[in-house]
Structures are given as structure tokens and as C-alpha cells.
Design an enzyme around this catalytic site. Sequence first.
Site, PDB file in Angstrom:
ATOM      1  N   THR A  39      46.524 -12.796   6.570  1.00  0.00           N
ATOM      2  CA  THR A  39      46.437 -12.287   5.202  1.00  0.00           C
ATOM      3  C   THR A  39      46.109 -10.796   5.200  1.00  0.00           C
ATOM      4  O   THR A  39      46.781  -9.993   4.538  1.00  0.00           O
ATOM      5  CB  THR A  39      45.378 -13.064   4.406  1.00  0.00           C
ATOM      6  OG1 THR A  39      45.828 -14.412   4.229  1.00  0.00           O
ATOM      7  CG2 THR A  39      45.131 -12.438   3.038  1.00  0.00           C
ATOM      8  N   ALA A  40      45.068 -10.413   5.938  1.00  0.00           N
ATOM      9  CA  ALA A  40      44.692  -9.000   6.001  1.00  0.00           C
ATOM     10  C   ALA A  40      45.829  -8.149   6.558  1.00  0.00           C
ATOM     11  O   ALA A  40      46.120  -7.061   6.047  1.00  0.00           O
ATOM     12  CB  ALA A  40      43.438  -8.837   6.850  1.00  0.00           C
TER      13      ALA A  40
ATOM     14  N   GLY B 232      46.667 -17.791   6.975  1.00  0.00           N
ATOM     15  CA  GLY B 232      45.445 -17.602   7.746  1.00  0.00           C
ATOM     16  C   GLY B 232      44.723 -16.317   7.367  1.00  0.00           C
ATOM     17  O   GLY B 232      45.262 -15.445   6.685  1.00  0.00           O
ATOM     18  N   CYS B 233      43.485 -16.188   7.844  1.00  0.00           N
ATOM     19  CA  CYS B 233      42.660 -15.045   7.441  1.00  0.00           C
ATOM     20  C   CYS B 233      43.149 -13.736   8.043  1.00  0.00           C
ATOM     21  O   CYS B 233      43.404 -12.766   7.322  1.00  0.00           O
ATOM     22  CB  CYS B 233      41.196 -15.310   7.790  1.00  0.00           C
ATOM     23  SG  CYS B 233      40.903 -15.771   9.523  1.00  0.00           S
ATOM     24  N   TYR B 234      43.296 -13.683   9.365  1.00  0.00           N
ATOM     25  CA  TYR B 234      43.839 -12.478   9.992  1.00  0.00           C
ATOM     26  C   TYR B 234      45.243 -12.152   9.470  1.00  0.00           C
ATOM     27  O   TYR B 234      45.544 -10.990   9.165  1.00  0.00           O
ATOM     28  CB  TYR B 234      43.895 -12.646  11.509  1.00  0.00           C
ATOM     29  CG  TYR B 234      42.593 -12.458  12.252  1.00  0.00           C
ATOM     30  CD1 TYR B 234      41.858 -11.288  12.141  1.00  0.00           C
ATOM     31  CD2 TYR B 234      42.127 -13.449  13.118  1.00  0.00           C
ATOM     32  CE1 TYR B 234      40.676 -11.108  12.864  1.00  0.00           C
ATOM     33  CE2 TYR B 234      40.955 -13.285  13.834  1.00  0.00           C
ATOM     34  CZ  TYR B 234      40.235 -12.108  13.717  1.00  0.00           C
ATOM     35  OH  TYR B 234      39.071 -11.930  14.433  1.00  0.00           O
TER      36      TYR B 234
END
Length: 349
Positions: A167-168, A163-165
Site C-alpha cells: 500500500t505504501a 498488504g501494508c508495504y
Amino acid sequence: MSQSQSVVLSKKRAIVLGAAGYSGAELVQLLSQHPAIELVAAYASANREPESFASLYPRYSGLLELTVLPWQPEELTDLATRADIAFLALPHEASEALAPQLLAAGLVVFDLSGAFRLKDAALYPEFYGYSHQHPQLLAQAPYGLAEWISASELEQSLFAVAGCYPTASSLALLPLVQAGLLAEGAVPVINAISGVSGAGRKAALGTSFCEVGLAPYGFFKHRHRPEIEQTLGCPVVFTPHLGNFKRGILATISVRLKAGIHKAEVDAVYQQYYQHKPMVRLLSRPPNVADVAGTCFCDLHWQQDGEQLLVVSAIDNLLKGAAAQAVQLANLKYGYPEQAGLQGGGYRD
């Protein structure tokens, strides 16, 4: 990639399902410029009419001549003769239902939804609101954080793209966790802000650009929290925020280190883990969302005060947090250069 390199690479054929959405559109754009993966078809939901990609996204007029077709189950009949790879940019339950059929048809599946990310099926009712219908596939689907996936995991055929969050957050914290630098019992505190494109293209008052200021949401119960905890192997406090900008994520993370850990040790750990990872940039200054929007990079920066460490991570949520990461995983699986098709980035408003 040089011309001589591109000649020797075996070509793969791909389809995109969910091409009408933001992440699906980024997949279409990235694959259209990929030197070794040919985009052979793009699909949207079955209840739509065929529509040119440029009419859905007019910025591609004159650049991408492609018709987005409605997906029909009959497509499965001879799909293996037309494609090798399926990229799914679909809602969670739709991906969960379709992925087993695509695998049975002989395709390799890169799923951008959360349908296969969590390995404990019991978490799906709580965090996704439904019971998982294919729990046997959860253990078979490697978690697709590209910089951390193993060679043995790349031999699988179903990939749960991170997911995006997560990954960061995970790219920022995993080097510290793997090197054993965190204090015993340390709980990372993650505050992350996403642009409104993270909510998808469907219109809603709460994500209307004119209504969004800057506000937190999903306290303690956001579906990305167990994903981050699963990846790190420790509990976290994760608070997402919605910001008044189109794309990108900025995560500011606070964590306590073991006593006696010096800055040089922290610097060395990040260099060790990411010096050969082309899509992670280690910065001497705090990252800015404006610098990663429209790119496939993750920018990292950290500062230390005694035992307290602050790590800041920035990505484009639609690219490194979704479409570009899926393509990066495909590159790794098929032995292409990791950044193939990604150096030009994606579309930036």
C-alpha cells in the site's frame, strides 16, 4: 457524515474473524464507530475460550462491550441471516480455507491476509510456503488498493485487501507508472521500515520490542515483492526493515524518470490522481510516521533532481495498511462516503 445522510444509508451487518490480533482489534474499533456497518459478532480461533474484548485490549475498558467468541464451523449454518459482510484478519492459509465457505453462505468477504492477493497460483509455494487450494478464486478477487480499485471490481464478493508495504509503495508509484513518467526499464528501489506491530501479536524473540533496533530482512524474497510488482507491472528492488517503534511504515523510494520530465509535471500527476482521494494527503514536507500513526491516511511527498525522483510514503500499517483499508473498500462497495467510520482514525499508543 451528516445525520440526514446516515438515515438514508442502508445498514450492513458485519463479523470480524481474527479479532484477537492487532489488525482484527483495529477492525472491531473502526466498525464500532461506523455509521452504516453494524458489528454483530467478533471471533477468534476455535481453541480459545470466550473472552471480553476489553480483557484482550484493556484500553477499551468501558468503551467497547463485546465478547470475542471462538469460531466454530457450525456458525456457518445460519450466518447469512445474521451478517452481510465478513472481515478476515486471519493467517493466510486459514483465510484461504474459510473464504470459500463464507462466500457460499452468501457473505461478502474482505480478506486482510495474502491468501488471494497474488493472481499467479504458482507463486504461493515460493513466497508463502504452501500450494494454493482455491486457484479459481484468485482471478475473482479484486486487488484491494482502495484508491485504485475500479467500479466493475467493486461488484465482486471477495476482496484481497492490499498488504501494508505494498500500500505504501504502490500509492507512491502508481501515478507515475500510469502517467508513463518512468524511464524505460526503470526499476524502482523501495526501502521501507515498519514498526514491530507488523509482525503480529504472537511473542517471538526477533520481534520483541527490547530486541529490535533497526535491521533489514527478507532480501529479494519477501512475499510483498511480487505483490508490488504485480500492481505496478514492473520489477522492483524491495527491502523491508524492522524498526524500534510500535506502528507505522515509512517507505523511501528512488526511481528514474524519462528525460525532460519537470517537477511541475510530476506535481500535476499526483494532484490529478489524488485530489479527490480523501485518505491520501500530499505534503510539501517529508512525512513522519508519528503523523500517521493512529490515522487512516497515506502521506506522500516527493523531490526531484534531474531524472532522479525520490518519493516518501507514510502509513499506519494496522490501519491504512490493513483494517482501515478493508473498511474503506466496504464503503466504496456499498456506496457509503469513502471516509465513513475512518475520520476518527483508530487507536494510537
